[in-house]
Each structure stands twice: as C-alpha cells, then as structure tokens.
Design a protein around this motif. Sequence first.
Motif, PDB file in Angstrom:
ATOM      1  N   TYR A 345       0.818  -1.210   0.000  1.00 33.24           N
ATOM      2  CA  TYR A 345       0.000   0.000   0.000  1.00 33.24           C
ATOM      3  C   TYR A 345       0.857   1.267   0.000  1.00 33.24           C
ATOM      4  CZ  TYR A 345      -3.797  -3.193   1.033  1.00 33.24           C
ATOM      5  OH  TYR A 345      -4.712  -4.216   0.960  1.00 33.24           O
ATOM      6  N   PRO A 346       1.593   1.529  -1.080  1.00 28.16           N
ATOM      7  CA  PRO A 346       2.400   2.756  -1.115  1.00 28.16           C
ATOM      8  C   PRO A 346       1.553   4.020  -1.006  1.00 28.16           C
ATOM      9  CG  PRO A 346       2.329   1.705  -3.282  1.00 28.16           C
ATOM     10  CD  PRO A 346       1.767   0.715  -2.307  1.00 28.16           C
ATOM     11  N   ALA A 347       0.289   3.966  -1.477  1.00 26.89           N
ATOM     12  CA  ALA A 347      -0.579   5.137  -1.398  1.00 26.89           C
ATOM     13  C   ALA A 347      -0.979   5.464   0.043  1.00 26.89           C
ATOM     14  CB  ALA A 347      -1.833   4.921  -2.242  1.00 26.89           C
ATOM     15  N   GLY A 348      -0.732   4.540   0.971  1.00 28.31           N
ATOM     16  CA  GLY A 348      -1.082   4.778   2.369  1.00 28.31           C
ATOM     17  C   GLY A 348       0.071   5.254   3.218  1.00 28.31           C
ATOM     18  N   ALA A 349       1.215   5.583   2.591  1.00 30.16           N
ATOM     19  CA  ALA A 349       2.404   5.973   3.349  1.00 30.16           C
ATOM     20  C   ALA A 349       2.206   7.297   4.079  1.00 30.16           C
ATOM     21  CB  ALA A 349       3.611   6.064   2.421  1.00 30.16           C
ATOM     22  N   ALA A 350       2.872   7.424   5.221  1.00 34.22           N
ATOM     23  CA  ALA A 350       2.864   8.650   6.008  1.00 34.22           C
ATOM     24  C   ALA A 350       3.998   9.566   5.546  1.00 34.22           C
ATOM     25  CB  ALA A 350       3.040   8.307   7.484  1.00 34.22           C
ATOM     26  N   PRO A 351       3.975  10.855   5.919  1.00 28.39           N
ATOM     27  CA  PRO A 351       5.103  11.731   5.610  1.00 28.39           C
ATOM     28  C   PRO A 351       6.431  11.205   6.141  1.00 28.39           C
ATOM     29  CG  PRO A 351       3.234  13.040   6.332  1.00 28.39           C
ATOM     30  CD  PRO A 351       2.862  11.601   6.551  1.00 28.39           C
ATOM     31  N   SER A 352       6.387  10.447   7.223  1.00 28.86           N
ATOM     32  CA  SER A 352       7.614   9.867   7.778  1.00 28.86           C
ATOM     33  C   SER A 352       8.210   8.809   6.857  1.00 28.86           C
ATOM     34  CB  SER A 352       7.312   9.230   9.137  1.00 28.86           C
ATOM     35  OG  SER A 352       6.404   8.134   8.996  1.00 28.86           O
ATOM     36  N   GLY A 353       7.403   8.297   5.922  1.00 27.26           N
ATOM     37  CA  GLY A 353       7.840   7.212   5.056  1.00 27.26           C
ATOM     38  C   GLY A 353       7.382   5.843   5.535  1.00 27.26           C
ATOM     39  N   ALA A 354       6.850   5.769   6.751  1.00 27.84           N
ATOM     40  CA  ALA A 354       6.345   4.491   7.261  1.00 27.84           C
ATOM     41  C   ALA A 354       5.094   4.080   6.491  1.00 27.84           C
ATOM     42  CB  ALA A 354       6.047   4.593   8.750  1.00 27.84           C
ATOM     43  N   GLU A 355       4.933   2.775   6.279  1.00 23.15           N
ATOM     44  CA  GLU A 355       3.816   2.258   5.508  1.00 23.15           C
ATOM     45  C   GLU A 355       3.021   1.237   6.322  1.00 23.15           C
ATOM     46  OE1 GLU A 355       4.777   0.935   1.572  1.00 23.15           O
ATOM     47  OE2 GLU A 355       6.165   2.603   1.189  1.00 23.15           O
ATOM     48  N   GLN A 356       1.786   1.057   5.899  1.00 27.51           N
ATOM     49  CA  GLN A 356       0.869   0.076   6.503  1.00 27.51           C
ATOM     50  C   GLN A 356       0.669   0.313   8.000  1.00 27.51           C
ATOM     51  OE1 GLN A 356       2.928  -2.928   3.809  1.00 27.51           O
ATOM     52  NE2 GLN A 356       1.101  -4.114   4.389  1.00 27.51           N
ATOM     53  N   LEU A 357       0.602   1.586   8.354  1.00 29.12           N
ATOM     54  CA  LEU A 357       0.298   1.947   9.734  1.00 29.12           C
ATOM     55  C   LEU A 357      -1.189   1.769  10.044  1.00 29.12           C
ATOM     56  CD1 LEU A 357       2.572   5.063   9.713  1.00 29.12           C
ATOM     57  CD2 LEU A 357       2.732   3.325  11.489  1.00 29.12           C
ATOM     58  N   ILE A 358      -2.023   1.819   9.007  1.00 31.56           N
ATOM     59  CA  ILE A 358      -3.454   1.595   9.171  1.00 31.56           C
ATOM     60  C   ILE A 358      -3.801   0.275   8.492  1.00 31.56           C
ATOM     61  CG2 ILE A 358      -5.767   2.452   8.607  1.00 31.56           C
ATOM     62  CD1 ILE A 358      -4.421   4.186  10.679  1.00 31.56           C
ATOM     63  N   GLY A 359      -4.514  -0.599   9.202  1.00 31.22           N
ATOM     64  CA  GLY A 359      -4.907  -1.880   8.650  1.00 31.22           C
ATOM     65  C   GLY A 359      -3.855  -2.949   8.821  1.00 31.22           C
ATOM     66  N   ASP A 360      -4.109  -4.111   8.266  1.00 28.77           N
ATOM     67  CA  ASP A 360      -3.236  -5.293   8.305  1.00 28.77           C
ATOM     68  C   ASP A 360      -3.159  -5.917   9.685  1.00 28.77           C
ATOM     69  OD1 ASP A 360      -2.322  -5.693   5.555  1.00 28.77           O
ATOM     70  OD2 ASP A 360      -1.440  -3.709   5.792  1.00 28.77           O
ATOM     71  N   VAL A 361      -2.427  -5.312  10.632  1.00 25.42           N
ATOM     72  CA  VAL A 361      -2.354  -5.855  11.992  1.00 25.42           C
ATOM     73  C   VAL A 361      -2.404  -4.716  13.001  1.00 25.42           C
ATOM     74  CG1 VAL A 361      -1.080  -7.963  11.431  1.00 25.42           C
ATOM     75  CG2 VAL A 361       0.197  -5.863  11.915  1.00 25.42           C
ATOM     76  N   TRP A 362      -3.089  -4.961  14.108  1.00 30.97           N
ATOM     77  CA  TRP A 362      -2.965  -4.049  15.248  1.00 30.97           C
ATOM     78  C   TRP A 362      -1.515  -4.081  15.720  1.00 30.97           C
ATOM     79  CZ3 TRP A 362      -6.560  -0.687  16.563  1.00 30.97           C
ATOM     80  CH2 TRP A 362      -7.899  -0.953  16.270  1.00 30.97           C
ATOM     81  N   GLU A 363      -0.961  -2.933  16.059  1.00 30.66           N
ATOM     82  CA  GLU A 363       0.448  -2.862  16.427  1.00 30.66           C
ATOM     83  C   GLU A 363       0.600  -2.544  17.916  1.00 30.66           C
ATOM     84  OE1 GLU A 363       2.749  -0.451  13.759  1.00 30.66           O
ATOM     85  OE2 GLU A 363       1.670  -1.185  11.997  1.00 30.66           O
ATOM     86  N   TRP A 364       1.260  -3.454  18.616  1.00 32.13           N
ATOM     87  CA  TRP A 364       1.533  -3.239  20.033  1.00 32.13           C
ATOM     88  C   TRP A 364       2.476  -2.049  20.205  1.00 32.13           C
ATOM     89  CZ3 TRP A 364      -1.238  -5.554  23.611  1.00 32.13           C
ATOM     90  CH2 TRP A 364      -1.723  -6.847  23.433  1.00 32.13           C
ATOM     91  N   THR A 365       2.224  -1.247  21.221  1.00 30.12           N
ATOM     92  CA  THR A 365       3.162  -0.199  21.632  1.00 30.12           C
ATOM     93  C   THR A 365       3.636  -0.506  23.049  1.00 30.12           C
ATOM     94  OG1 THR A 365       1.578   1.308  22.704  1.00 30.12           O
ATOM     95  CG2 THR A 365       1.784   1.437  20.282  1.00 30.12           C
ATOM     96  N   SER A 366       4.625   0.236  23.497  1.00 29.05           N
ATOM     97  CA  SER A 366       5.155   0.007  24.848  1.00 29.05           C
ATOM     98  C   SER A 366       4.315   0.677  25.927  1.00 29.05           C
ATOM     99  CB  SER A 366       6.592   0.531  24.939  1.00 29.05           C
ATOM    100  OG  SER A 366       6.634   1.940  24.744  1.00 29.05           O
ATOM    101  N   THR A 367       3.301   1.442  25.528  1.00 27.24           N
ATOM    102  CA  THR A 367       2.564   2.310  26.446  1.00 27.24           C
ATOM    103  C   THR A 367       1.411   1.589  27.133  1.00 27.24           C
ATOM    104  OG1 THR A 367       3.118   4.199  25.039  1.00 27.24           O
ATOM    105  CG2 THR A 367       1.306   4.496  26.598  1.00 27.24           C
ATOM    106  N   THR A 368       1.255   1.833  28.437  1.00 31.69           N
ATOM    107  CA  THR A 368       0.084   1.335  29.146  1.00 31.69           C
ATOM    108  C   THR A 368      -1.084   2.287  28.897  1.00 31.69           C
ATOM    109  OG1 THR A 368       0.803   2.471  31.166  1.00 31.69           O
ATOM    110  CG2 THR A 368       1.404   0.155  30.934  1.00 31.69           C
TER     111      THR A 368
END
Length: 441
Positions: A345-368
């Motif tokens: 999904y290159p069309a879904g990239a963020a300005p940071s360059g990170a991709e697939q931040l939305i959809g595919d898998v929920w992403e764990w963070t270190s935050t409670t």
Amino acid sequence: MLTDEQLRDRIAVDLERARRRTATLTDAVDDGELVAQHSPLMSPLVWDLAHIGNQEELWLLRDVGGRDPLLPETVDELYDAFRNARSARPALPLLEPEPSRSYVRDVRGRVLDLLEKVPFGRRALTRDGFAFAMIVQHEQQHDETMLATHQLRAGAPVLSAPPPPPGRTGLPDEVFVPGGPFEMGTDLEPWALDNERPAHAVEVPAFWLDTVPVTNARYLRFVEDGGYDDPRWWSPEGWAHRQQAGLVAPQFWSRDGGQWQRRAFGRLEPLVPDEPVVHVCWYEADAYARWAGRRLPTEAEWEKAARHDPVSGRSRRYPWGDDDPSPERANLGQRHLRPAPVGAYPAGAAPSGAEQLIGDVWEWTSTTFDGYPGFRAFPYREYSEVFFGPKHRVLRGGSFGADLAAVRGTFRNWDYPIRRQIFSGFRTARDAEPDQLTEEV
C-alpha cells in the motif's frame, strides 16, 4: 461539513455495512455452531449478535428516542458485558438464534425510522450524529471480535475472500522521525471516542521506526535462533508467562518437518514470508524487539510517525492525509482475511515514510493504557476509564479485520499483554543518535 441530510445518509450507509458484515459472520455457521463456545476467551457468536442489538436499543431507541424496552428487562442483564464474563456466557439463558436475528432486525428497523427525524445537535450525545456513530463502531468492533472467534473455531472453512494485493521489495528497513512537538489526539474528529480526546501537544525525541510491520520471515529468525528458550530477551513477567503458557511460536503456527505453516480460518497453509506476523502477544513482541537490539515504539511515537506532517506542522487524520481510507490505501474491513504483504500500500504511506500503519495488523506499543491530560469520560465510564492502568497495553492502527468506521490515526485499542487471539502484530523502534534530535536535521 455535512448537512443533516448528508449526515443521515452517511450514517445509514455505515449502519448497513456493519449489519451486512454481522450477517456474513453469523450466517456462515449453523445454529449449533452459533450457540457453541469456540474458546473460553470468546463469547458464543449468538451472544455477540444479540448484544449488538441490545446496545443499539439501549443507546438509540431508549436514550435518544425515549422508547420503552422491546423485551423484558432481564435481557439487558444477559447482554451486559461487565456483568457476565465471556467464559460464563454459554450457561446463560440466551436468546436462541432465530429470536436473536428477529430482535436485531426489529431494533434496526426502528433505529432507521428514528434516524430520519432525530434532531442533531440538541444534545452532546446526538451532536454530529455521535450516538449513531458510536453504535456503528460498537457493531464493527464486535464484528472483528466475531472474526477472531472464527479464527479460533475448529472445522472446515466457512469464510472466504480474495487475496490481498502483492507487496513490493526494496523498502528501507527503517525511517527517521525527527524530534519535536506534535499534536496528539483530537478535538476535531466528531466521531472520535472519549479516550482519543482531548488534543494536546507532546514532545517526542527523534527516533527510528521500522518502515513496515515485522514480517513472518523476520520473526521466524527469532524463533529459529532460540528466542523462545532464552530468558535474556524476555521481561520477568514475559518469561513467566512464556513458561506457564508454553509459548514456542506465534499462535496458529506449527511445524511440519522442516516447513513452518499457519492455520488461518480453517485452512492450513505455508507461512507467507513477507506478510506481517500476526497473533503475537505483547510479551512476544517485546522479546523480539530486545533480541533485535531494538524496542517497541511508544504510543506517542507511533502516532507522530503516522500523523505528523513536518511541512505544515499539523497532524493529519490518517497517514496519507485527511481523506477516508480506501482499498488502495489500507487493508481494512475483512476484505482479504489476512494481512497484506509488506509494501502493498504505497498510497497509504505517512510523511515519515512508514507504511501500513493503518490496517493489516494491530500494532503493540510500549505504552500502558490511560487517559490523556484533561480526559473526560463520555458517554459512560465503562467504555474507556475502567480499563485505565498498568494492566493493559495500547495497540494502534487497526487490522484487516477492523472497519474504516472504527479506525483513525487517533484511534486507541488496548488489551492484556498476554492476548494473542486478536489480530495483533508490531513494528520496532530505536532511539536516534544525539546529532539527529531536531526537525532541522
């Protein structure tokens, strides 16, 4: 800004999309499987079905519409998620499948009548159609829960979907996110839930973030390097859980001779190397990150990488901008029944360059999970506030099983760090060097 008529039309479309999906998930199995409990972690599918209708009745027909209950008040007790633990729900005198279907149909018909005439804006609950949007999100969240139940279910496949688009190679391993403040959360998203509010400035030091989620191939290196057998990579709590639960690989992975495979919705298939790893708990994600010499991103880091536009200085609704998700931008809505290969999904990239931040898998963070500064519970404490504290970790971004109505750049999910029946994956981060700490670098 939408007119009231446009808003009614949008809500009606969202309600119909959610109900179509609910029907797909509940009609895919016979009545025997609908009332069965496929895992003690999950409700019988028939409980979720009637619970969806009950919440819709409580909030829209009774609260917004001022109507009397449609069924005896004991029904409210049966479908109260806080009163009845999931493991105990099969023993309750639940509505049978056909009465459950009839109930949710009756509620929905009355809700659509109410939608045609309810005044928006008179109360905080109905301003911008919030109460209806809350119910749409609630149904879609239970649809994702029911999809997870289907994954846990034994037996022949009953769900199908086309494959996701192909991935692409040549992506950098990580992207650099400069340090500095950004606006986290929202005051502008009319359908945002209470834990996404209020917007507030957060200072985030510079860091590096994986361009895409960790893949099966990368995670397999950790497995085959003995990562599950080496306490160096696990927190004390994680190592204790790994031993007690007997974890040796992500859930639904198995080895057949020298070949690793994964069970997905009743189908046993070879592991797809470039798909994001899914069904890992927080402790597994944390252990992998330590093994890789990295760490899990904080929730603020994740949101800055997903939303912050360094050119304008503003925070976007989504990584790609302010437009709603589309099939070209993100893998959502049970469209493919699996994560898409990285780079799809290159069309879904963020300005940071990170991709697939939305959809595919929920992403764990270190935050409670906790409230933002100035948090106010709305419209009830049980949605978010009762879960605040160190027991839950935040997940971000949505999964292939999440719907666009229930995923935003500000949307926050949470769960216990031992949970992995959910569609959870992760990406890792690392601190930047001292000479890379500001926006001007």
